[in-house]
Design an enzyme around this catalytic site. Structure first.
Site, PDB file in Angstrom:
ATOM      1  N   HIS A   1      56.631  28.843  -0.087  1.00 13.48           N
ATOM      2  CA  HIS A   1      57.363  29.806   0.734  1.00 13.48           C
ATOM      3  C   HIS A   1      57.523  29.365   2.187  1.00 13.48           C
ATOM      4  O   HIS A   1      58.164  30.069   2.967  1.00 13.48           O
ATOM      5  CB  HIS A   1      56.680  31.171   0.674  1.00 13.48           C
ATOM      6  CG  HIS A   1      56.718  31.797  -0.686  1.00 13.48           C
ATOM      7  ND1 HIS A   1      57.901  32.091  -1.328  1.00 13.48           N
ATOM      8  CD2 HIS A   1      55.725  32.168  -1.528  1.00 13.48           C
ATOM      9  CE1 HIS A   1      57.630  32.619  -2.514  1.00 13.48           C
ATOM     10  NE2 HIS A   1      56.329  32.671  -2.662  1.00 13.48           N
TER      11      HIS A   1
ATOM     12  N   ARG B   1      49.944  23.735  -1.835  1.00 18.53           N
ATOM     13  CA  ARG B   1      50.640  24.512  -2.857  1.00 18.53           C
ATOM     14  C   ARG B   1      52.054  23.978  -2.989  1.00 18.53           C
ATOM     15  O   ARG B   1      52.820  23.955  -2.022  1.00 18.53           O
ATOM     16  CB  ARG B   1      50.676  26.005  -2.531  1.00 18.53           C
ATOM     17  CG  ARG B   1      51.408  26.785  -3.639  1.00 18.53           C
ATOM     18  CD  ARG B   1      51.191  28.272  -3.590  1.00 18.53           C
ATOM     19  NE  ARG B   1      51.924  28.913  -2.504  1.00 18.53           N
ATOM     20  CZ  ARG B   1      52.085  30.241  -2.423  1.00 18.53           C
ATOM     21  NH1 ARG B   1      51.549  31.033  -3.340  1.00 18.53           N
ATOM     22  NH2 ARG B   1      52.744  30.773  -1.420  1.00 18.53           N
TER      23      ARG B   1
ATOM     24  N   ASP C   1      49.759  11.170  -4.151  1.00 17.95           N
ATOM     25  CA  ASP C   1      49.865   9.875  -3.478  1.00 17.95           C
ATOM     26  C   ASP C   1      49.855  10.034  -1.958  1.00 17.95           C
ATOM     27  O   ASP C   1      49.362   9.160  -1.238  1.00 17.95           O
ATOM     28  CB  ASP C   1      51.131   9.137  -3.916  1.00 17.95           C
ATOM     29  CG  ASP C   1      50.987   8.445  -5.257  1.00 17.95           C
ATOM     30  OD1 ASP C   1      49.879   8.481  -5.835  1.00 17.95           O
ATOM     31  OD2 ASP C   1      51.989   7.881  -5.754  1.00 17.95           O
TER      32      ASP C   1
ATOM     33  N   GLU D   1      50.340  34.942 -11.941  1.00 21.37           N
ATOM     34  CA  GLU D   1      50.926  35.994 -11.118  1.00 21.37           C
ATOM     35  C   GLU D   1      52.020  36.770 -11.849  1.00 21.37           C
ATOM     36  O   GLU D   1      53.009  37.186 -11.242  1.00 21.37           O
ATOM     37  CB  GLU D   1      51.469  35.394  -9.814  1.00 21.37           C
ATOM     38  CG  GLU D   1      52.294  34.125 -10.007  1.00 21.37           C
ATOM     39  CD  GLU D   1      52.573  33.402  -8.698  1.00 21.37           C
ATOM     40  OE1 GLU D   1      52.577  34.047  -7.632  1.00 21.37           O
ATOM     41  OE2 GLU D   1      52.798  32.178  -8.741  1.00 21.37           O
TER      42      GLU D   1
ATOM     43  N   ASP E   1      53.224  38.783  -6.458  1.00 18.39           N
ATOM     44  CA  ASP E   1      54.103  38.535  -7.598  1.00 18.39           C
ATOM     45  C   ASP E   1      53.611  39.273  -8.837  1.00 18.39           C
ATOM     46  O   ASP E   1      54.419  39.733  -9.649  1.00 18.39           O
ATOM     47  CB  ASP E   1      54.206  37.034  -7.866  1.00 18.39           C
ATOM     48  CG  ASP E   1      55.121  36.334  -6.876  1.00 18.39           C
ATOM     49  OD1 ASP E   1      56.344  36.394  -7.073  1.00 18.39           O
ATOM     50  OD2 ASP E   1      54.617  35.756  -5.906  1.00 18.39           O
TER      51      ASP E   1
END
Length: 258
Positions: free
Chosen positions: A48, A73, A87, A152, A178
Site C-alpha cells: 500500500h 511486505r 536478492d 485476511e 481486509d
C-alpha cells in the site's frame, strides 16, 4: 561464512514477543528515523506504500544495520517478486492475501533454493550474499529466510488449518481491515464478529506451533492478542503517526489565535 543469522526468525521460534511498526513513507531517510525508535521489527510496505524494488533496497540498507529487523511486505505473492527482494537483502518477507495452502506452499518454494524450492541461483550478483563475499550463502540461506503469510479473508480463515500444515511457513499474520471487509464489515475491524474471528485464529495458529502476528493500533487490543499468544505484533504506522501529530499540532496552534 554462512548467511547472516535471522534473529527475528529465531525470536519467533523461541516464542519471544516482538513489537513492530509499519513503514509506509517509502523513503530511506524516514525509514532510518523509524529504525532509531526501538521497535523490534519494521515492515517496509510494498503493498500500500509507493515503493519499488530500488526504494525497498534503499530502506533495507538503512534498517538492516539497526536493532529493528526489516520485514518486506510484497504487493502480492508472485515468485518473481520474492526472488528480487530476497536478492536485494530481505531475510523476512510478508506475503499478503494468502487464501489457500497451495498459495502458501508456492511462496515456500519461492523462498528456497533447489531442490527444496525454485529461487534462482544468482547469488553472486546479489546484495544478499554481499555480492559473493558470503561464500556459503547458497547452502545456508534457506535456513535464515523467514516466511510470513498474511490471512485476511473468509476463505483464508476457512482454510487456516490447511495453511498451518504447510512446512516452512514461519508465521501467519492476520490482516484485520481486509478480513473485516471480507466478512461484510468494511471499515469496522472492531466489529464483534471480526474480533471473535481474529481471536480464534490467533489461538489456532499458536496451537499449531506457528507464530501469530497482527497490526493493531489499539494498545489494549494489542495486549489482548499478546496474552492470547501472538508473538509479532505491530502497533503503529509511520504515515498515521506523522499525519495525526501534524493535524493535532496545526489544530492546537490555530487555537492560540482564538
Amino acid at each position: 561464512m554462512p548467511a547472516p543469522k535471522n534473529t527475528f526468525k529465531q525470536a519467533l521460534k523461541e516464542g519471544h514477543a516482538q513489537i513492530g511498526c509499519w513503514v509506509g513513507l517509502a523513503d530511506a531517510y524516514a525509514a532510518e528515523v523509524m529504525s532509531t525508535c526501538g521497535f523490534d521489527w519494521l515492515v517496509i510496505d510494498g503493498e500500500h506504500a509507493p515503493n519499488d524494488l530500488r526504494s525497498l533496497r534503499d530502506q533495507l540498507q538503512v534498517v538492516s544495520p539497526s536493532d529493528s529487523h526489516p520485514v518486506v511486505r510484497l504487493p502480492i505473492g508472485e515468485t518473481w517478486m520474492v526472488k528480487q527482494v530476497l536478492d536485494a537483502g530481505a531475510q523476512t518477507v510478508l506475503i499478503p492475501m494468502i487464501d489457500t495452502a497451495e498459495q502458501a506452499a508456492e511462496m515456500v518454494r519461492a523462498c528456497r533454493y533447489p531442490p527444496e524450492g525454485v529461487r534462482g541461483v544468482g547469488s553472486s550478483l546479489a546484495r544478499a550474499s554481499k555480492f559473493g563475499e558470503i561464500a556459503d550463502y547458497l547452502h545456508s540461506a534457506n535456513d535464515e529466510i523467514c516466511l510470513l503469510v498474511q490471512v485476511e479473508s473468509v476463505e483464508a480463515m476457512d482454510n487456516l488449518d490447511d495453511i498451518l500444515a504447510v512446512d516452512n511457513v514461519d508465521g501467519v499474520f492476520i490482516g484485520p481491515a481486509d478480513l473485516a471487509a471480507s466478512m461484510g464489515h468494511l471499515g469496522n475491524a472492531n466489529h464483534a464478529d471480526v474480533v471473535a474471528t481474529i481471536e480464534d485464529a490467533v489461538t489456532r495458529i499458536t496451537k499449531a506451533g506457528r507464530a501469530a502476528g497482527i497490526l493493531i493500533t489499539d494498545l489494549n487490543a494489542a495486549k489482548r492478542y499478546l496474552d492470547l499468544g501472538a508473538t509479532f505484533v505491530a502497533t503503529g504506522i509511520d504515515v498515521t503517526l506523522l499525519a495525526n501529530a501534524g493535524r493535532k499540532l496545526a489544530s492546537d496552534s490555530k487555537a492560540l489565535m482564538v
